[in-house]
Design a protein around this motif. Structure first.
Motif, PDB file in Angstrom:
ATOM      1  N   SER A 224       7.377   8.670  -2.205  1.00 41.77           N
ATOM      2  CA  SER A 224       7.222   7.111  -1.491  1.00 41.77           C
ATOM      3  C   SER A 224       5.734   6.892  -1.975  1.00 41.77           C
ATOM      4  N   GLY A 225       5.222   7.687  -2.886  1.00 39.01           N
ATOM      5  CA  GLY A 225       3.625   7.451  -2.833  1.00 39.01           C
ATOM      6  C   GLY A 225       3.324   8.260  -2.505  1.00 39.01           C
ATOM      7  N   ALA A 226       2.742   9.082  -1.529  1.00 42.71           N
ATOM      8  CA  ALA A 226       1.569   9.492  -1.187  1.00 42.71           C
ATOM      9  C   ALA A 226       1.906  10.797  -1.915  1.00 42.71           C
ATOM     10  N   ARG A 227       0.501  10.846  -1.078  1.00 35.89           N
ATOM     11  CA  ARG A 227      -0.178  12.179  -2.272  1.00 35.89           C
ATOM     12  C   ARG A 227       0.292  13.436  -0.971  1.00 35.89           C
ATOM     13  N   ALA A 228       0.732  15.017  -1.526  1.00 34.83           N
ATOM     14  CA  ALA A 228       1.080  16.058  -0.889  1.00 34.83           C
ATOM     15  C   ALA A 228      -0.153  16.649  -0.871  1.00 34.83           C
ATOM     16  N   VAL A 229      -1.419  17.625   0.296  1.00 40.14           N
ATOM     17  CA  VAL A 229      -1.965  17.701   0.046  1.00 40.14           C
ATOM     18  C   VAL A 229      -2.205  19.412   1.158  1.00 40.14           C
ATOM     19  N   VAL A 230      -2.413  20.038   0.174  1.00 36.34           N
ATOM     20  CA  VAL A 230      -2.142  21.765   1.393  1.00 36.34           C
ATOM     21  C   VAL A 230      -3.376  22.001   1.559  1.00 36.34           C
ATOM     22  N   ILE A 231      -3.817  22.299   3.056  1.00 35.93           N
ATOM     23  CA  ILE A 231      -5.004  22.293   4.276  1.00 35.93           C
ATOM     24  C   ILE A 231      -4.430  23.878   4.566  1.00 35.93           C
ATOM     25  N   THR A 232      -5.353  24.854   3.826  1.00 31.94           N
ATOM     26  CA  THR A 232      -5.643  26.083   4.230  1.00 31.94           C
ATOM     27  C   THR A 232      -6.665  27.103   4.692  1.00 31.94           C
ATOM     28  N   ALA A 233      -6.732  28.315   5.928  1.00 34.04           N
ATOM     29  CA  ALA A 233      -7.259  29.220   6.290  1.00 34.04           C
ATOM     30  C   ALA A 233      -7.722  29.772   5.028  1.00 34.04           C
ATOM     31  N   LYS A 234      -6.498  30.009   3.867  1.00 32.38           N
ATOM     32  CA  LYS A 234      -6.160  31.071   2.588  1.00 32.38           C
ATOM     33  C   LYS A 234      -8.265  30.652   1.941  1.00 32.38           C
TER      34      LYS A 234
ATOM     35  N   ALA B  80      -8.544  13.960   8.742  1.00 36.52           N
ATOM     36  CA  ALA B  80      -9.971  12.411   8.923  1.00 36.52           C
ATOM     37  C   ALA B  80      -9.963  11.968   7.647  1.00 36.52           C
ATOM     38  N   GLU B  81     -10.828  12.982   7.268  1.00 29.96           N
ATOM     39  CA  GLU B  81     -11.849  12.934   5.933  1.00 29.96           C
ATOM     40  C   GLU B  81     -10.473  11.706   4.689  1.00 29.96           C
ATOM     41  N   ILE B  82      -9.493  12.345   4.089  1.00 28.50           N
ATOM     42  CA  ILE B  82      -8.250  11.847   3.053  1.00 28.50           C
ATOM     43  C   ILE B  82      -7.471  10.531   4.165  1.00 28.50           C
ATOM     44  N   GLY B  83      -7.861  10.720   5.303  1.00 29.97           N
ATOM     45  CA  GLY B  83      -7.219   9.291   5.613  1.00 29.97           C
ATOM     46  C   GLY B  83      -4.859  10.443   6.259  1.00 29.97           C
ATOM     47  N   ALA B  84      -5.126  11.219   6.107  1.00 29.26           N
ATOM     48  CA  ALA B  84      -3.591  11.847   6.813  1.00 29.26           C
ATOM     49  C   ALA B  84      -3.337  10.729   7.977  1.00 29.26           C
ATOM     50  N   GLY B  85      -1.318  10.802   7.812  1.00 31.63           N
ATOM     51  CA  GLY B  85      -0.272   9.987   8.294  1.00 31.63           C
ATOM     52  C   GLY B  85      -0.005  11.146   9.094  1.00 31.63           C
ATOM     53  N   VAL B  86       0.048  12.150   8.084  1.00 28.77           N
ATOM     54  CA  VAL B  86       0.709  13.261   9.141  1.00 28.77           C
ATOM     55  C   VAL B  86      -0.391  14.527   8.355  1.00 28.77           C
ATOM     56  N   TYR B  87       0.105  15.504   9.468  1.00 29.32           N
ATOM     57  CA  TYR B  87       0.313  17.089   8.783  1.00 29.32           C
ATOM     58  C   TYR B  87       1.273  18.360   9.468  1.00 29.32           C
TER      59      TYR B  87
ATOM     60  N   HIS C  91       0.672  -0.951   0.725  1.00 30.39           N
ATOM     61  CA  HIS C  91      -0.665   0.128  -0.037  1.00 30.39           C
ATOM     62  C   HIS C  91       0.824   1.216   0.171  1.00 30.39           C
ATOM     63  N   ALA C  92       0.207   2.314  -0.665  1.00 29.23           N
ATOM     64  CA  ALA C  92       0.945   3.605  -0.991  1.00 29.23           C
ATOM     65  C   ALA C  92       0.855   4.082   0.971  1.00 29.23           C
ATOM     66  N   PRO C  93       2.023   4.566   0.728  1.00 30.68           N
ATOM     67  CA  PRO C  93       1.857   6.045   2.739  1.00 30.68           C
ATOM     68  C   PRO C  93       0.529   6.674   2.276  1.00 30.68           C
ATOM     69  N   ALA C  94      -0.122   6.858   3.737  1.00 28.92           N
ATOM     70  CA  ALA C  94      -0.584   7.891   3.587  1.00 28.92           C
ATOM     71  C   ALA C  94      -0.970   9.055   3.202  1.00 28.92           C
ATOM     72  N   PRO C  95      -2.005  10.236   3.046  1.00 31.88           N
ATOM     73  CA  PRO C  95      -1.282  10.909   2.963  1.00 31.88           C
ATOM     74  C   PRO C  95      -0.873  12.319   3.699  1.00 31.88           C
ATOM     75  N   VAL C  96       0.398  13.107   3.425  1.00 34.17           N
ATOM     76  CA  VAL C  96       0.271  13.945   4.194  1.00 34.17           C
ATOM     77  C   VAL C  96      -0.010  15.630   3.721  1.00 34.17           C
ATOM     78  N   GLY C  97      -0.412  16.152   4.573  1.00 32.66           N
ATOM     79  CA  GLY C  97      -1.045  17.813   5.125  1.00 32.66           C
ATOM     80  C   GLY C  97      -0.317  18.622   5.071  1.00 32.66           C
ATOM     81  N   PHE C  98       0.482  19.590   4.793  1.00 30.82           N
ATOM     82  CA  PHE C  98       0.814  20.917   5.073  1.00 30.82           C
ATOM     83  C   PHE C  98       0.111  22.133   5.035  1.00 30.82           C
ATOM     84  N   ASP C  99      -0.230  22.420   6.111  1.00 30.61           N
ATOM     85  CA  ASP C  99      -0.467  24.483   6.035  1.00 30.61           C
ATOM     86  C   ASP C  99       0.295  24.139   5.047  1.00 30.61           C
TER      87      ASP C  99
END
Length: 208
Positions: free
Chosen positions: A98-108, A141-148, A2-10
């Motif tokens: 690593s095969g994971a998705r890099a996701v940006v989550i922002t108040a902007k 939680a919705e995207i199943g992120a492993g890291v923020y 399995h690919a690693p869980a998505p990683v979220g970034f501010d």
């Protein structure tokens, strides 16, 4: 495998330094409306939603107009006053390698968020905007992120609420001690240290 869980970034003060553009836009809003806005107060809360910051200075009925003034000015100055923070591109690349998705989550708001990424040459696999605090936790939680990864206590709280590893970066207004006290599992001086940490984390998860 399995690919690693998505990683979220501010975004602000995690991937990009937009302080000059933000402060210039608040100054312009104050000038246009005649409402005094204290720069120190704004800077102490960087990362919250624009409407929430403006509520400290404007009556409820005036916030909408102030938002329009701010966003118009920000759109004019953002490209020239926004810089990519050291290690940001490499951090996103490490996640994707690593095969994971890099996701940006922002108040902007979505338009300036996309413009900031474009101006700095950063690429996200997905972008969630107008999210702050518990709203970020819901996305994680919705995207199943492993890291923020973020620079504020609210970011650390969101990661922990979503069951993700809380990675603080001391590139914003908050110290490493404050981020640790807010629940960070690890605090990095900057994203320059992220690829090495993430590589170890992914390897450890793989062995588990």
């Amino acid at each position: 495998m399995h690919a690693p869980a998505p990683v979220g970034f501010d975004l602000d003060l995690t991937l990009i330094d937009s302080r000059r553009a933000i402060m210039a836009s608040f100054a312009a809003t104050a000038e246009a409306t005649g409402v005094a806005i204290d720069p120190a107060g704004v800077e102490s809360r960087l990362g919250i939603k624009l409407e929430d910051e403006l509520s400290h200075w404007f009556a409820p009925g005036a916030i909408g107009g102030a938002v329009e003034i701010y966003r118009a000015h920000y759109a004019r100055v953002a490209a020239g006053l926004t810089e990519v923070l050291p290690g940001a591109a490499a951090a996103l690349d490490a996640v994707r390698a690593s095969g994971a998705r890099a996701v940006v989550i922002t108040a902007k708001y979505v338009v300036p968020a996309r413009a900031a990424l474009e101006a700095t040459g950063l690429n996200a696999d997905d972008l969630f905007t107008e999210r702050h605090g518990p709203e970020k936790a819901e996305v994680l939680a919705e995207i199943g992120a492993g890291v923020y990864v973020g620079d504020t206590p609210a970011d650390m709280a969101a990661a922990r609420a979503a069951g993700a590893a809380a990675v603080g970066v001391a590139t914003g207004a908050f110290s490493a001690d404050t981020l640790t006290e807010s629940g960070a599992d690890v605090v990095l001086a900057s994203l320059l240290d992220f690829p090495a940490w993430y590589g170890t984390a992914v390897s450890g998860a793989g062995r588990g």
